[in-house]
Write an enzyme that holds these catalytic residues in place. Structure first.
Site, mmCIF file in Angstrom:
data_model
loop_
_atom_site.group_PDB
_atom_site.id
_atom_site.type_symbol
_atom_site.label_atom_id
_atom_site.label_comp_id
_atom_site.label_asym_id
_atom_site.label_seq_id
_atom_site.Cartn_x
_atom_site.Cartn_y
_atom_site.Cartn_z
ATOM 1 N N ASP A 23 -2.290 1.712 -4.919
ATOM 2 C CA ASP A 23 -3.516 2.458 -3.862
ATOM 3 C C ASP A 23 -4.732 1.467 -4.620
ATOM 4 O O ASP A 23 -4.303 0.471 -5.027
ATOM 5 C CB ASP A 23 -3.752 3.935 -4.669
ATOM 6 C CG ASP A 23 -2.991 4.365 -4.043
ATOM 7 O OD1 ASP A 23 -2.617 4.498 -3.073
ATOM 8 O OD2 ASP A 23 -3.398 5.858 -4.370
ATOM 9 N N HIS A 40 0.697 -0.974 0.351
ATOM 10 C CA HIS A 40 -0.357 -0.296 -0.179
ATOM 11 C C HIS A 40 1.130 1.105 -0.064
ATOM 12 O O HIS A 40 -0.166 2.514 -0.378
ATOM 13 C CB HIS A 40 -1.322 -0.150 1.208
ATOM 14 C CG HIS A 40 -2.178 0.637 1.256
ATOM 15 N ND1 HIS A 40 -2.739 1.392 0.047
ATOM 16 C CD2 HIS A 40 -3.826 0.518 1.853
ATOM 17 C CE1 HIS A 40 -3.789 1.962 -0.128
ATOM 18 N NE2 HIS A 40 -4.420 1.367 0.897
#
Length: 568
Positions: free
Chosen positions: A545, A541
């Site tokens: 995204d 992450h």
């Protein structure tokens, strides 16, 4: 007698190299193992040392020229420290007395950068010390990659007194990169085994002797446990000290061992390489060393951070520590067998923990309707195998769909380097292969250039060679995206751990039939039995995204559900 200098082979798949710079000119004196020229290949940039001492008599290849391996690029005339024989590669040494002399180990027992990057079989042969009078040939622990400093012998395939052919598998090793069979550098009889199965020793340690009287020891055959006396020991010790306390600058005239990339980084950042401690083979300064120096960290540290039982911020000094609670009564160990971890299992454990600590893992699961592909495979699989020589499995379908989606979403194929993102030019697909003794991830390089049949053949090839311990070091590194198929064992889906430094991994779940709602072109719904598979994208992450992951998986799913590619 003049000595030919050849373009070396820097890896099993390398067939040519570009001579980028001469470090000496005609008429200059050169010592044996002193850097003579620099080369660049599609795998590595390296300095190539002189095979003999003497005077550079002739330069045959100009800077910037690309030539095949084994091409003569220069000639070294006789000198006080010269050595006999041409610098022919180990593969050409068979049956040639002069080539055997060339393969002899240098007097200082050091291993050159060319040897450190050569394939294991060639490197072992090139480093083999064959002294006169039938003393035998030393067999060395090979270096299976630039960052590898040691290896564990897991199994001897030959015993003392047994005959062995040149290039016949002699022993098996395990490193933090690969498990591999190591071939014998020469034909003969195993006269001595110096390192027993299960022992871990530094690269270039003599592990056995081929030929000669049983028990004879060459000058390089120091006991394996005395690894601190090997050339690797100083480098290993240096890695434990911060760059700030590295040894003083190299004395005048002493050349620091480093790659062209390292020297460029040093020049751009005004770094004196003489102040750095190299962690590579023979004290060579690696990219990791100089980057660690620039970041203010130790030159290199492969040791994991120690984890204590105290919570973060808890005082640990003797004066402030709270009294320990009374120890619980010791309980008898549970019945069962206690078996030490294998080298490979211990490394896998370490890498998995490091990945979870490095990347904030997020997972997204998609259900994919594979009915179209299931029907195509059932129809074509018999003819496909007869036509192409490989079985038609579901893996090439999934791999091709991943490649197409990665082309559209390059961030999923990227990786983090410091505070920057590297968008990889090529799509190098890692295929996780479960072995009886652990897990290995061979890599299909430049997979975007292969069609369906090419991908299918590559998957079968790397899987078979992984199980047969036939992979080269560069075939288990350089991946940009990984596929792991745990669905073959019946699970619906998994949550795989990212293979660092990649940004994502695709977990392939089980394939089974489900009752689902389908909508026809007129919008009418009905219940149908379809072949459904769950596929999981695990992503970092920090770089990917949720929206990026969702778009990637949507395109991946659509490619599979609407398959129209020719399978060959």
């Amino acid at each position: 007698m003049p000595t030919d200098v050849i373009m070396p082979q820097m890896g099993e798949s390398i067939t040519e190299g570009t001579l980028t710079k001469w470090l000496k000119k005609v008429g200059d004196k050169v010592d044996r193992d002193e850097p003579l020229f620099e080369i660049s290949t599609d795998k590595v940039d390296a300095e190539i040392p002189s095979p003999a001492g003497g005077t550079l008599q002739e330069i045959k290849i100009a800077e910037g020229t690309t030539v095949q391996i084994n091409t003569v690029v220069a000639v070294i005339g006789d000198g006080a420290t010269g050595s006999k024989g041409a610098a022919a590669p180990a593969k050409a040494a068979s049956g040639s007395a002069s080539a055997q002399e060339t393969a002899a180990k240098p007097a200082d027992d050091s291993v050159t950068p060319a040897a450190a990057n050569a394939p294991a079989a060639e490197r072992a042969a090139e480093s083999a010390a064959s002294s006169g009078g039938g003393a035998g040939t030393d067999v060395l622990m090979p270096q299976m990659g630039e960052s590898i400093t040691e290896g564990t012998i897991t199994k001897w395939l030959k015993q003392v007194g047994e005959k062995v052919e040149r290039d016949e598998p002699l022993f098996e090793i395990s490193t933090d990169k690969v498990d591999a069979e190591i071939p014998s550098p020469v034909a003969g009889t195993v006269s001595e085994i110096k390192v027993q199965a299960g022992e871990t020793v530094a690269i270039n340690t003599v592990v056995a002797v081929i030929g000669g009287a049983a028990g004879s020891v060459g000058k390089a055959a120091a006991p394996a446990k005395a690894a601190a006396a090997t050339p690797q020991a100083p480098a290993a010790a240096a890695t434990a000290t911060p760059a700030a306390s590295a040894p003083a600058a190299a004395s005048a005239g002493e050349r620091v061992r480093s790659s062209p990339l390292v020297r460029k980084i040093a020049k751009d950042n005004n770094v004196d390489l003489g102040q750095l401690a190299g962690s590579g083979s023979g004290g060579r300064i690696t990219k990791q060393d100089i980057m660690g120096h620039l970041e203010g960290a130790p030159a290199t540290s492969s040791a994991p951070t120690k984890v204590s039982g105290a919570r973060p911020g808890t005082p640990t000094s003797a004066g402030s520590a709270k009294p320990a609670p009374p120890a619980a009564p010791a309980s008898a160990p549970l019945p069962g067998e206690l078996v030490p971890m294998t080298k490979m299992r211990a490394i896998i454990a370490k890498r998995m923990v490091e990945s979870k600590q490095t990347s904030p893992h997020v997972h997204t699961v998609f259900k994919v309707d594979m009915t179209r592909i299931v029907r195509l495979r059932e129809k074509e699989k018999s003819k496909y195998e007869q036509r192409n020589g490989v079985k038609l499995t579901f893996m090439p379908f999934i791999t091709r769909a991943a490649i197409m989606a990665l082309r559209k979403h390059p961030v999923v194929n990227a990786s983090i380097e410091g505070d920057a993102i590297r968008y990889n030019k090529n799509i190098n697909i890692g295929i996780a292969v479960a072995l009886e003794w652990g897990l290995i991830v061979p890599v299909i390089k430049q997979a975007e250039e292969r069609n369906f049949l090419g991908v299918a053949r590559a998957i079968v090839d790397v899987a078979e060679r992984a199980r047969g311990k036939k992979l080269a070091a560069d075939e288990i590194s350089g991946g940009t995206f990984t596929l792991t198929n745990s669905g073959i064992f019946g699970e619906q889906f998994g949550m795989p751990i990212i293979n660092q430094p990649q940004s994502a991994i695709l977990g392939i779940g089980g394939l089974g039939k489900e009752a689902v709602v389908v909508t026809d072109k007129d919008g009418a719904d009905s219940i149908a039995i379809r072949s459904i598979q769950h596929l999981t994208l695990g992503f970092d992450h920090r770089i990917v995204d949720g929206a990026d992951a969702g778009k990637f998986m949507s395109d991946f799913k659509a490619y599979l559900e609407n398959w129209n590619e020719d399978i060959g």
